[in-house]
Design a protein around this motif. Structure first.
Motif, PDB file in Angstrom:
ATOM      1  N   THR A  26       0.853  -1.179   0.000  1.00  0.00           N
ATOM      2  CA  THR A  26       0.000   0.000   0.000  1.00  0.00           C
ATOM      3  C   THR A  26       0.891   1.232   0.000  1.00  0.00           C
ATOM      4  O   THR A  26       2.047   1.181   0.406  1.00  0.00           O
ATOM      5  CB  THR A  26      -0.921   0.042   1.236  1.00  0.00           C
ATOM      6  N   HIS A  28       0.613   5.879  -0.175  1.00  0.00           N
ATOM      7  CA  HIS A  28      -0.251   7.053  -0.072  1.00  0.00           C
ATOM      8  C   HIS A  28       0.365   8.199  -0.844  1.00  0.00           C
ATOM      9  O   HIS A  28       1.563   8.228  -1.116  1.00  0.00           O
ATOM     10  CB  HIS A  28      -0.470   7.450   1.395  1.00  0.00           C
ATOM     11  N   PHE A 142      -3.652   5.213  -1.335  1.00  0.00           N
ATOM     12  CA  PHE A 142      -4.612   6.024  -0.606  1.00  0.00           C
ATOM     13  C   PHE A 142      -4.297   7.506  -0.798  1.00  0.00           C
ATOM     14  O   PHE A 142      -3.148   7.890  -0.913  1.00  0.00           O
ATOM     15  CB  PHE A 142      -4.573   5.686   0.893  1.00  0.00           C
ATOM     16  N   ASP A 143      -5.353   8.305  -0.831  1.00  0.00           N
ATOM     17  CA  ASP A 143      -5.183   9.746  -0.949  1.00  0.00           C
ATOM     18  C   ASP A 143      -4.970  10.324   0.446  1.00  0.00           C
ATOM     19  O   ASP A 143      -5.851  10.237   1.296  1.00  0.00           O
ATOM     20  CB  ASP A 143      -6.406  10.372  -1.612  1.00  0.00           C
ATOM     21  N   ALA A 144      -3.820  10.921   0.669  1.00  0.00           N
ATOM     22  CA  ALA A 144      -3.483  11.478   1.976  1.00  0.00           C
ATOM     23  C   ALA A 144      -3.793  12.967   2.071  1.00  0.00           C
ATOM     24  O   ALA A 144      -3.357  13.637   3.002  1.00  0.00           O
ATOM     25  CB  ALA A 144      -2.001  11.239   2.275  1.00  0.00           C
ATOM     26  N   LEU A 150      -8.109   9.500   4.809  1.00  0.00           N
ATOM     27  CA  LEU A 150      -6.950   8.771   5.299  1.00  0.00           C
ATOM     28  C   LEU A 150      -6.393   9.507   6.502  1.00  0.00           C
ATOM     29  O   LEU A 150      -6.048  10.674   6.423  1.00  0.00           O
ATOM     30  CB  LEU A 150      -5.883   8.650   4.205  1.00  0.00           C
ATOM     31  N   TYR A 153      -0.954   7.429   7.983  1.00  0.00           N
ATOM     32  CA  TYR A 153      -0.199   7.016   6.810  1.00  0.00           C
ATOM     33  C   TYR A 153       1.305   7.154   7.020  1.00  0.00           C
ATOM     34  O   TYR A 153       2.067   7.228   6.079  1.00  0.00           O
ATOM     35  CB  TYR A 153      -0.636   7.782   5.558  1.00  0.00           C
ATOM     36  N   ASN A 158       5.213   6.816   0.675  1.00  0.00           N
ATOM     37  CA  ASN A 158       4.721   8.031   0.042  1.00  0.00           C
ATOM     38  C   ASN A 158       5.284   8.072  -1.377  1.00  0.00           C
ATOM     39  O   ASN A 158       6.491   8.146  -1.570  1.00  0.00           O
ATOM     40  CB  ASN A 158       5.162   9.264   0.829  1.00  0.00           C
TER      41      ASN A 158
END
Length: 169
Positions: A26, A28, A142-144, A150, A153, A158
């Protein structure tokens, strides 16, 4: 039966490790930051500001013209007939309506232009994010950005710098 239990344990253990491996894939990215730093976004903002200034200047000129007309009609009002004054008042009212319509049209045109310019930028950013995720074997990104849902994170990867590199800036 003993082999079945062993096989079952191995299957559960393997599935469990697979889940852990997937959880590590995963990442972000703060898409708001990415979009704000894209050179195309800066160019779009500059273009939209110029267009907005043009609309503001046109509407401001309409207001000045209306104000001058109103002052003229007000000064001449005592020397005119009631019928002429009523026509002038209706004319001033029509000018006010025209200005309101111009403001609405300007607002709609600005929104339309913003959407026309933003959609390709979003697509370009999304394609770059997908490409980086595919290169790095990332399953979920994921959109941080603040307010996007979110919250934690810190431990994920990143990918902002990788996406920026992919986009060429």
């Amino acid at each position: 039966m003993k082999h079945f239990k062993t096989l079952l344990l191995v299957a559960i253990f393997t599935i469990g490790l697979g889940g852990i491996a997937n959880a590590q894939k995963t990442a972000h990215i703060n898409t708001d930051l990415l979009l704000s730093e894209m050179p195309a976004t800066k160019a779009m903002k500059s273009e939209l500001e110029k267009l907005s200034k043009t609309y503001r200047d046109d509407i401001e000129a309409m207001y000045k013209k209306l104000d001058a007309k109103f002052k003229k009609y007000d000064a001449e009002g005592k020397s005119q007939t009631q019928e002429v004054n009523q026509k002038r008042a209706a004319e001033v009212q029509q000018d006010k309506v025209r200005i309101q319509k111009a403001e609405q049209t300007a607002s709609q045109q600005m929104q339309k232009k913003y959407q026309e310019k933003t959609i390709p930028l979003l697509k370009k950013a999304e394609d770059a994010i997908k490409a980086v995720a595919a290169e790095k074997g990332i399953i979920y990104v994921f959109d941080a950005s603040p307010g996007k849902g979110l919250i934690v994170y810190d431990k994920g990867e990143n990918i902002l710098s990788a996406v920026k590199a992919k986009l060429g800036f």
